[in-house]
Enzyme design. Structure first.
Site, short mmCIF file in Angstrom:
data_model
loop_
_atom_site.label_atom_id
_atom_site.label_comp_id
_atom_site.label_asym_id
_atom_site.label_seq_id
_atom_site.Cartn_x
_atom_site.Cartn_y
_atom_site.Cartn_z
N ASP A 203 81.02 28.74 17.50
CA ASP A 203 79.89 28.33 16.63
C ASP A 203 80.47 27.69 15.37
OD1 ASP A 203 77.34 28.33 15.05
OD2 ASP A 203 76.66 29.69 16.62
N GLY A 229 83.94 25.81 15.22
CA GLY A 229 84.04 24.41 15.63
C GLY A 229 82.67 23.77 15.65
N ASP A 230 82.68 22.45 15.89
CA ASP A 230 81.44 21.67 15.94
C ASP A 230 81.30 21.14 17.35
OD1 ASP A 230 79.64 19.53 15.97
OD2 ASP A 230 80.10 18.97 13.91
N PHE A 231 80.24 21.55 18.06
CA PHE A 231 80.17 21.17 19.48
C PHE A 231 79.89 19.69 19.71
CE2 PHE A 231 76.06 23.97 19.41
CZ PHE A 231 75.22 22.94 19.00
N HIS A 249 67.64 23.22 23.57
CA HIS A 249 66.29 22.93 23.07
C HIS A 249 66.27 22.48 21.61
CE1 HIS A 249 64.52 26.85 21.06
NE2 HIS A 249 65.78 26.67 20.69
C1 LIG Z 1 69.07 28.54 18.09
S1 LIG Z 1 70.60 29.22 17.65
C2 LIG Z 1 71.06 30.05 19.13
C3 LIG Z 1 71.94 31.24 18.93
C4 LIG Z 1 72.29 32.05 20.17
N1 LIG Z 1 72.96 31.25 21.17
C5 LIG Z 1 71.05 32.69 20.80
O1 LIG Z 1 70.56 32.20 21.80
O2 LIG Z 1 70.58 33.70 20.24
C6 LIG Z 1 71.64 27.79 17.66
C7 LIG Z 1 73.09 28.06 17.33
O3 LIG Z 1 73.81 26.82 17.43
C8 LIG Z 1 74.75 26.78 16.38
N2 LIG Z 1 75.09 25.37 16.10
C9 LIG Z 1 74.29 24.42 15.59
N3 LIG Z 1 74.95 23.24 15.48
C10 LIG Z 1 76.20 23.47 15.94
C11 LIG Z 1 77.35 22.64 16.09
N4 LIG Z 1 77.32 21.35 15.75
N5 LIG Z 1 78.47 23.19 16.61
C12 LIG Z 1 78.51 24.52 16.96
N6 LIG Z 1 77.44 25.36 16.84
C13 LIG Z 1 76.31 24.83 16.34
C14 LIG Z 1 74.03 27.44 15.23
O4 LIG Z 1 74.91 27.86 14.22
C15 LIG Z 1 73.31 28.58 15.92
O5 LIG Z 1 74.08 29.75 15.98
#
Ligand SMILES: C[S@@+](CC[C@H](N)C(=O)[O-])C[C@H]1O[C@@H](n2cnc3c(N)ncnc32)[C@H](O)[C@@H]1O
Length: 340
Positions: A203, A229-231, A249
């Site tokens: 994350d 990291g940044d996905f 989503h």
């Molecule tokens: C809606 S939450 C879902 C959290 C968890 N997977 C769940 O289902 O309970 C979205 C997650 O994506 C992460 N996120 C958003 N942009 C991101 C990025 N560019 N790289 C990595 N993680 C990211 C956010 O920090 C957050 O934890």
């Protein structure tokens, strides 16, 4: 008279009465206080610092909504939690899921007042409405909001992750990477249920200290690691199973497809890509929660949207995934699985 009954329409139209009654009770920590001891209406007013006018309407409404129990009638009656309220709404319970309700109360309830504007403009109605800043950057700039969002995700996802860890066949896999893993909850649940699995929770960097703390609390530091990291900017860590809980989503179609391609690239042949969401039924007629979650993505992001199992399979086929299955989880949620 037509013999038609308007009560379904009225129940939905006035549904915010019930919603806000519950959300305020969670905000006031009523269920947590009642978990310590049953109380009369007067004792509730004192414990929650309520105006006398709030009693007995608030606790009696919660009784009628089947969120509290009441022993007796009148001022001497004692209120207590139902078994579900005691497990899921008491902050001191390990099963507490109120984080999602706290966030709904603090953020979504107000943002949904602007749904009509979102429907007309296609634009987000949350904190980013006036600044145009990216949603996660805006939310995570404030540590309290970051913590609140993390607790909300834990609350909404706990039941699904537990069910996924219980029902998915991990016997042929050794490693898992949960992309956008937030607090590391899915990784910890899989590692706890399957002692042969090693898990990485991936994350944004801001989230890593929270996940690291939770992994330590779960006593799983030997098999679960939080990685920052940044996905979009970085390659995903390689693993036999790549999971994304409520990630696709959050994004528009182009970004969804980019993340699916990255998952494919991170998997070995035979590897599994799993998304866990309130998947919309293919005919888009039944899963009202999934469809309204998609409206919530309009409120939060504008161009983001929820999707069906067949949408997911179509996008996955384009990048080369071959076999698919859908596993029902809790309530309106499912896991859709694509095998490489
Ligand atoms: C809606 S939450 C879902 C959290 C968890 N997977 C769940 O289902 O309970 C979205 C997650 O994506 C992460 N996120 C958003 N942009 C991101 C990025 N560019 N790289 C990595 N993680 C990211 C956010 O920090 C957050 O934890």
């Amino acid at each position: 008279m037509s013999g038609l009954d308007p009560s379904h329409i009225l129940q939905i139209g006035m549904g915010f009465f019930a919603s806000k009654t519950l959300l305020s009770a969670v905000e006031l920590e009523l269920f947590t206080k009642l978990a310590r001891q049953p109380m009369t209406g007067k004792e509730i007013a004192a414990a929650l610092q309520l105006h006398p006018r709030a009693i007995p309407d608030l606790p009696d409404a919660l009784v009628a909504l089947k969120l509290l129990q009441r022993e007796g009638d009148g001022p001497d009656a004692h209120y207590s939690n139902t078994p579900e309220s005691a497990l899921f709404l008491n902050r001191d319970s390990p099963g507490y899921i109120g984080g999602i309700l706290e966030m709904a109360n603090a953020r979504l309830y107000r943002f949904w007042a602007d749904l009509t504007e979102a429907l007309r403009t296609g634009m987000p109605q949350n904190e980013t409405k006036h600044s145009g800043e990216p949603m996660f950057a805006k939310l995570y700039a404030d540590p309290a909001r970051l913590e609140q969002f993390m607790n909300a995700m834990s609350g909404i996802s706990a039941g699904n992750f537990k069910e996924f860890a219980r029902t998915f066949d991990f016997s042929t896999f050794r490693t898992l990477c949960d992309v956008g893993g937030a607090t590391g909850q899915l990784s910890c649940m899989v590692a706890a249920a399957h002692p042969h699995m090693r898990c990485t929770s991936f994350d944004l960097l801001e989230v890593v200290p929270i996940a690291t703390r939770k992994i330590q609390q779960a006593g799983l530091t030997d098999r679960v690691t939080a990685v920052g990291g940044d996905f979009f900017a970085d390659a995903l860590p390689k693993a036999d199973v790549i999971t994304m809980g409520m990630i696709l989503h959050d994004w528009n179609l182009e970004k969804k497809k980019l993340l699916i391609r990255k998952a494919y690239d991170a998997l070995p042949p035979g590897g599994a890509f799993v998304v866990i969401e309130a998947l919309i039924d293919d005919a888009r007629r039944e899963n009202a929660f999934g469809l309204m979650m998609s409206l919530n993505m309009l409120i939060e992001f504008g161009d983001a949207f929820d999707y069906s199992g067949s949408d997911f399979m179509g996008w996955c086929r384009e990048v080369g995934f071959r076999d698919f299955t859908v596993i029902p989880l809790t309530g309106p949620s499912s896991a859709a699985v694509a095998y490489k």
